[in-house]
Design a protein around this motif. Structure first.
Motif, PDB file in Angstrom:
ATOM      1  N   VAL A  65       0.850  -1.199   0.000  1.00 58.11           N
ATOM      2  CA  VAL A  65       0.000   0.000   0.000  1.00 58.11           C
ATOM      3  C   VAL A  65       0.883   1.246   0.000  1.00 58.11           C
ATOM      4  N   ALA A  66       1.926   1.237   0.808  1.00 50.74           N
ATOM      5  CA  ALA A  66       2.833   2.386   0.852  1.00 50.74           C
ATOM      6  C   ALA A  66       3.522   2.589  -0.493  1.00 50.74           C
ATOM      7  N   GLY A  67       3.906   1.518  -1.139  1.00 50.58           N
ATOM      8  CA  GLY A  67       4.525   1.631  -2.457  1.00 50.58           C
ATOM      9  C   GLY A  67       3.583   2.173  -3.502  1.00 50.58           C
ATOM     10  N   ARG A  68       2.326   1.800  -3.408  1.00 50.05           N
ATOM     11  CA  ARG A  68       1.323   2.297  -4.360  1.00 50.05           C
ATOM     12  C   ARG A  68       1.070   3.790  -4.164  1.00 50.05           C
ATOM     13  N   LEU A  69       1.125   4.242  -2.920  1.00 55.72           N
ATOM     14  CA  LEU A  69       0.861   5.652  -2.648  1.00 55.72           C
ATOM     15  C   LEU A  69       2.084   6.539  -2.857  1.00 55.72           C
ATOM     16  N   SER A  70       3.267   5.986  -2.691  1.00 52.76           N
ATOM     17  CA  SER A  70       4.500   6.761  -2.856  1.00 52.76           C
ATOM     18  C   SER A  70       5.277   6.197  -4.025  1.00 52.76           C
ATOM     19  N   LEU A  71       4.922   6.626  -5.205  1.00 53.72           N
ATOM     20  CA  LEU A  71       5.559   6.086  -6.400  1.00 53.72           C
ATOM     21  C   LEU A  71       6.984   6.602  -6.589  1.00 53.72           C
ATOM     22  N   GLU A  72       7.312   7.749  -5.989  1.00 52.41           N
ATOM     23  CA  GLU A  72       8.648   8.320  -6.169  1.00 52.41           C
ATOM     24  C   GLU A  72       9.681   7.675  -5.240  1.00 52.41           C
ATOM     25  N   ASN A  73       9.311   7.375  -4.005  1.00 51.78           N
ATOM     26  CA  ASN A  73      10.209   6.768  -3.016  1.00 51.78           C
ATOM     27  C   ASN A  73       9.557   5.536  -2.406  1.00 51.78           C
ATOM     28  N   PRO A  74       9.335   4.479  -3.178  1.00 52.92           N
ATOM     29  CA  PRO A  74       8.574   3.360  -2.632  1.00 52.92           C
ATOM     30  C   PRO A  74       9.338   2.515  -1.615  1.00 52.92           C
ATOM     31  N   THR A  75      10.627   2.314  -1.840  1.00 47.44           N
ATOM     32  CA  THR A  75      11.378   1.421  -0.953  1.00 47.44           C
ATOM     33  C   THR A  75      11.475   1.963   0.466  1.00 47.44           C
TER      34      THR A  75
END
Length: 132
Positions: A65-75
């Motif tokens: 979910v965090a990766g989907r919401l933060s496409l610029e800094n997913p890791t």
């Protein structure tokens, strides 16, 4: 702005992790008649699944979910989901037993899994958007 979005995405992922864990794990505890963490037996495979593997999977889902919401800094956003979970572990007093150590190690592995899942989900999302 990127930092705020990363922190917001990790907070949203952690909330998904927390609510899924609070929804699913107590049902497993009730089904296995586990009343306290001292009742968990690491020799019983069902106890391992309910007490260690399910919460780790919820953390990995929260990382997605965090990766989907933060496409610029997913890791880093995914890693923060697990990191917030580690902070929650340190907030509660840990007893000196094998389950506490196993839970700590599992949460560390789940943090890495959440970071990897966030990265994977972000890449898939960006690939889909570039194809459209």
């Amino acid at each position: 702005m990127r930092t705020f979005r990363m922190i917001w995405a990790s907070a949203a992922g952690w909330m998904v992790d927390y609510f899924l864990t609070m929804l699913i794990v107590p049902l497993g505890y009730a089904a296995l008649r586990i009343d306290t963490p001292t009742d968990i037996q690491l020799t019983n495979p069902l106890h391992i699944v309910v007490a260690l593997i399910l919460p780790a999977l919820m953390t990995i889902i929260g990382g997605g979910v965090a990766g989907r919401l933060s496409l610029e800094n997913p890791t880093p956003a995914g890693a923060l989901v697990g990191g917030w979970g580690l902070l929650m572990l340190f907030d509660t007093p840990l007893e000196q037993n094998n389950f506490s150590l196993a839970m700590l190690i599992t949460q560390c592995v789940a943090t890495i899994g959440a970071a990897l899942m966030a990265n994977y989900i972000a890449k898939r999302t960006l690939q889909k958007s570039s194809l459209e």
